[in-house]
Scaffold this motif. Structure first.
Motif, short mmCIF file in Angstrom:
data_model
loop_
_atom_site.label_atom_id
_atom_site.label_comp_id
_atom_site.label_asym_id
_atom_site.label_seq_id
_atom_site.Cartn_x
_atom_site.Cartn_y
_atom_site.Cartn_z
N VAL A 1 -13.43 1.16 45.01
CA VAL A 1 -13.17 -0.28 44.83
C VAL A 1 -13.44 -0.67 43.37
N TYR A 2 -14.61 -0.28 42.88
CA TYR A 2 -14.97 -0.51 41.48
C TYR A 2 -13.91 0.11 40.56
N ASP A 3 -13.51 1.34 40.88
CA ASP A 3 -12.57 2.04 40.01
C ASP A 3 -11.21 1.36 39.96
N GLY B 1 -24.99 -9.04 27.70
CA GLY B 1 -25.61 -8.56 26.46
C GLY B 1 -27.12 -8.42 26.53
N SER B 2 -27.70 -8.64 27.71
CA SER B 2 -29.17 -8.63 27.78
C SER B 2 -29.77 -7.24 27.94
N ARG B 3 -28.97 -6.27 28.34
CA ARG B 3 -29.49 -4.90 28.46
C ARG B 3 -28.33 -3.90 28.45
N GLY B 4 -28.68 -2.62 28.47
CA GLY B 4 -27.68 -1.56 28.61
C GLY B 4 -26.66 -1.54 27.48
N ILE B 5 -25.42 -1.26 27.86
CA ILE B 5 -24.35 -1.10 26.88
C ILE B 5 -24.11 -2.39 26.10
N GLY B 6 -24.15 -3.54 26.79
CA GLY B 6 -23.89 -4.82 26.11
C GLY B 6 -24.92 -5.11 25.04
N ASN C 1 -15.90 -8.17 26.70
CA ASN C 1 -16.00 -8.36 28.15
C ASN C 1 -16.68 -7.13 28.73
N ASN C 2 -18.01 -7.22 28.85
CA ASN C 2 -18.83 -6.06 29.21
C ASN C 2 -19.45 -6.15 30.60
N ALA C 3 -19.85 -7.35 31.03
CA ALA C 3 -20.54 -7.47 32.32
C ALA C 3 -19.64 -7.03 33.47
N LEU D 1 -20.60 8.73 32.23
CA LEU D 1 -21.92 8.33 32.75
C LEU D 1 -22.93 8.10 31.63
N ILE D 2 -23.47 6.88 31.62
CA ILE D 2 -24.46 6.46 30.62
C ILE D 2 -25.74 6.10 31.37
N LYS D 3 -26.88 6.49 30.85
CA LYS D 3 -28.16 6.24 31.54
C LYS D 3 -28.58 4.78 31.41
N THR D 4 -28.02 3.92 32.26
CA THR D 4 -28.43 2.51 32.30
C THR D 4 -28.83 2.17 33.73
N ASP D 5 -29.39 0.97 33.91
CA ASP D 5 -29.77 0.50 35.25
C ASP D 5 -28.57 0.52 36.19
N THR E 1 -24.81 -13.26 26.44
CA THR E 1 -24.94 -14.03 27.68
C THR E 1 -25.11 -13.08 28.85
N SER E 2 -25.91 -13.50 29.82
CA SER E 2 -26.00 -12.83 31.12
C SER E 2 -26.56 -13.87 32.09
N ARG E 3 -26.77 -13.49 33.36
CA ARG E 3 -27.20 -14.50 34.34
C ARG E 3 -28.63 -14.96 34.11
N LYS E 4 -29.50 -14.05 33.66
CA LYS E 4 -30.94 -14.37 33.62
C LYS E 4 -31.36 -14.82 32.23
N ALA E 5 -31.81 -16.08 32.13
CA ALA E 5 -32.17 -16.66 30.84
C ALA E 5 -33.31 -15.89 30.17
N HIS F 1 -22.82 -16.90 34.27
CA HIS F 1 -22.28 -15.92 35.23
C HIS F 1 -20.82 -15.70 34.86
N VAL F 2 -20.45 -14.44 34.58
CA VAL F 2 -19.06 -14.22 34.13
C VAL F 2 -18.02 -14.60 35.19
N GLY F 3 -18.43 -14.59 36.46
CA GLY F 3 -17.49 -14.92 37.52
C GLY F 3 -17.28 -16.41 37.74
N1 LIG Z 1 -23.59 2.93 32.78
C1 LIG Z 1 -22.51 3.66 33.02
O1 LIG Z 1 -22.59 4.86 33.33
C2 LIG Z 1 -21.14 3.03 32.88
C3 LIG Z 1 -20.02 3.89 32.95
C4 LIG Z 1 -18.76 3.34 32.83
C5 LIG Z 1 -18.60 1.99 32.61
N2 LIG Z 1 -19.71 1.17 32.55
C6 LIG Z 1 -19.47 -0.24 32.32
O2 LIG Z 1 -20.27 -0.68 31.24
C7 LIG Z 1 -20.54 -2.07 31.38
C8 LIG Z 1 -22.01 -2.35 31.19
O3 LIG Z 1 -22.74 -1.60 32.15
P1 LIG Z 1 -24.25 -1.14 31.91
O4 LIG Z 1 -24.34 0.23 32.43
O5 LIG Z 1 -24.68 -1.45 30.52
O6 LIG Z 1 -24.99 -2.12 32.95
P2 LIG Z 1 -26.49 -2.75 32.93
O7 LIG Z 1 -27.40 -1.95 32.08
O8 LIG Z 1 -26.82 -2.95 34.38
O9 LIG Z 1 -26.27 -4.17 32.24
C9 LIG Z 1 -25.41 -5.11 32.84
C10 LIG Z 1 -25.45 -6.40 32.05
O10 LIG Z 1 -24.52 -7.31 32.63
C11 LIG Z 1 -25.22 -8.50 33.06
N3 LIG Z 1 -24.54 -8.98 34.25
C12 LIG Z 1 -24.39 -8.37 35.44
N4 LIG Z 1 -23.67 -9.14 36.27
C13 LIG Z 1 -23.35 -10.27 35.58
C14 LIG Z 1 -22.62 -11.44 35.90
N5 LIG Z 1 -22.06 -11.63 37.10
N6 LIG Z 1 -22.49 -12.40 34.95
C15 LIG Z 1 -23.06 -12.24 33.73
N7 LIG Z 1 -23.75 -11.14 33.37
C16 LIG Z 1 -23.90 -10.17 34.29
C17 LIG Z 1 -26.67 -8.05 33.25
O11 LIG Z 1 -27.62 -9.09 33.08
P3 LIG Z 1 -28.08 -10.10 34.26
O12 LIG Z 1 -28.61 -9.27 35.37
O13 LIG Z 1 -29.10 -11.00 33.59
O14 LIG Z 1 -26.85 -10.89 34.63
C18 LIG Z 1 -26.80 -7.07 32.09
O15 LIG Z 1 -26.97 -7.76 30.87
C19 LIG Z 1 -19.98 -2.47 32.75
O16 LIG Z 1 -18.69 -3.03 32.57
C20 LIG Z 1 -19.87 -1.15 33.48
O17 LIG Z 1 -18.86 -1.19 34.47
C21 LIG Z 1 -20.97 1.67 32.68
#
Ligand SMILES: NC(=O)c1ccc[n+]([C@@H]2O[C@H](COP(=O)([O-])OP(=O)(O)OC[C@H]3O[C@@H](n4cnc5c(N)ncnc54)[C@H](OP(=O)(O)O)[C@@H]3O)[C@@H](O)[C@H]2O)c1
Length: 249
Positions: free
Chosen positions: A153-155, A15-20, A87-89, A185-189, A37-41, A61-63
């Motif tokens: 693999v991801y897919d 939930g710290s950035r992007g879609i979450g 469940n987003n991470a 495709l969403i413009k995130t990190d 929650t995410s890994r980095k406080a 850490h979700v894992g």
């Molecule tokens: N962006 C796209 O185009 C796209 C397309 C399809 C699906 N998705 C899915 O959308 C979801 C969110 O992606 P996003 O694009 O928003 O990514 P993002 O901007 O990189 O954000 C990822 C978030 O997850 C946290 N995170 C990463 N690994 C983690 C771990 N092991 N434990 C806990 N937190 C963790 C990160 O924070 P920390 O680094 O602090 O842990 C961050 O808050 C994912 O499930 C991704 O597969 C994204």
């Protein structure tokens, strides 16, 4: 029916950035009590401050199954229940043909993208939702519906998450609804390598709606599923991809 989440507690992983973060923001704006929650406080702390509305955070850490138990319990201790789990991470440590993947990165992808959503849902179920009901939203991907030369693999993990969503919906009703969202495709990190340097413009041309997604596009669907508007939806997968799956190739 209202898109409100008053008297509702939500936990958003990643939930710290992007879609979450966008989902957490939409939920908080709709009246929910939100834990991120995410890994980095430090990232969690500043995101929670931006989200406002009393948003709480805890690093994890979700894992790590111990983190799942601790974060779910902290949410319940802070707010009294856990009503909505997102469940987003996710992770993607390997890019290349699946036939060549090494087992450590295969296992890591499975652990974070598939096992973790199950473990976090188990914790939510055992500690709150089994008796109190609730909603689980799994963030999958359109990648889970097709093949890809480097993201196989991801897919595979995202495809399995779609089926896990159906299975858990069948098991956890009537009190708990479980659905999945598949973004294009969403413009995130996370997806930067796919849209940086003008690559996104090429992808957008193949989308009937002519643009890449914004994080708010996904947050709107998550809010719809979590709120009363989603009250008769379970086991489903909602694709939000600007029409990418149906576009001409
Ligand atoms: N962006 C796209 O185009 C796209 C397309 C399809 C699906 N998705 C899915 O959308 C979801 C969110 O992606 P996003 O694009 O928003 O990514 P993002 O901007 O990189 O954000 C990822 C978030 O997850 C946290 N995170 C990463 N690994 C983690 C771990 N092991 N434990 C806990 N937190 C963790 C990160 O924070 P920390 O680094 O602090 O842990 C961050 O808050 C994912 O499930 C991704 O597969 C994204």
């Amino acid at each position: 029916m209202e898109l409100r989440l008053d008297d509702t507690t939500a936990l958003v992983t990643g939930g710290s950035r992007g879609i979450g973060k966008a989902i957490a923001t939409a939920f908080a704006d709709a009246g929910a009590r939100v834990m991120i929650t995410s890994r980095k406080a430090d990232a969690c702390e500043s995101a929670a401050a931006e989200i406002g509305h009393g948003c709480r955070w805890t690093a994890g850490h979700v894992g790590e199954p111990d983190d799942a138990a601790r974060v779910v319990q902290e949410t319940i201790d802070a707010f009294g229940s856990l009503d909505v789990l997102v469940n987003n991470a996710a992770t993607n440590p390997y890019a290349g043909p699946m036939i060549d993947v090494d087992l450590p990165r295969w296992q890591k992808t499975l652990d974070v993208n598939l096992t973790a959503p199950l473990v976090w849902t188990q914790e939510a179920w055992r500690r709150s939702m089994k008796d109190g009901g609730g909603v689980v939203i799994n963030i999958s991907s359109v990648g889970g519906m097709s093949t890809n030369p480097i993201l196989g693999v991801y897919d595979v993990t995202k495809a399995a998450l779609i089926h896990a969503t159906k299975q858990l919906a069948a098991e956890m009703g009537p009190g708990v609804r479980v659905n999945a969202i598949c973004p294009g495709l969403i413009k995130t990190d996370f997806a930067r390598a796919l849209w940086d340097d003008g690559r996104g413009d090429e992808v957008a041309k193949a989308y009937p709606l002519g643009r890449l997604g914004e994080v708010e596009d996904i947050a709107g669907a998550a809010l719809y599923l979590a709120a009363e508007t989603g009250s008769w939806i379970t086991g489903q997968t909602i694709v939000l991809d600007g029409g990418g799956l149906v576009g001409f190739r």
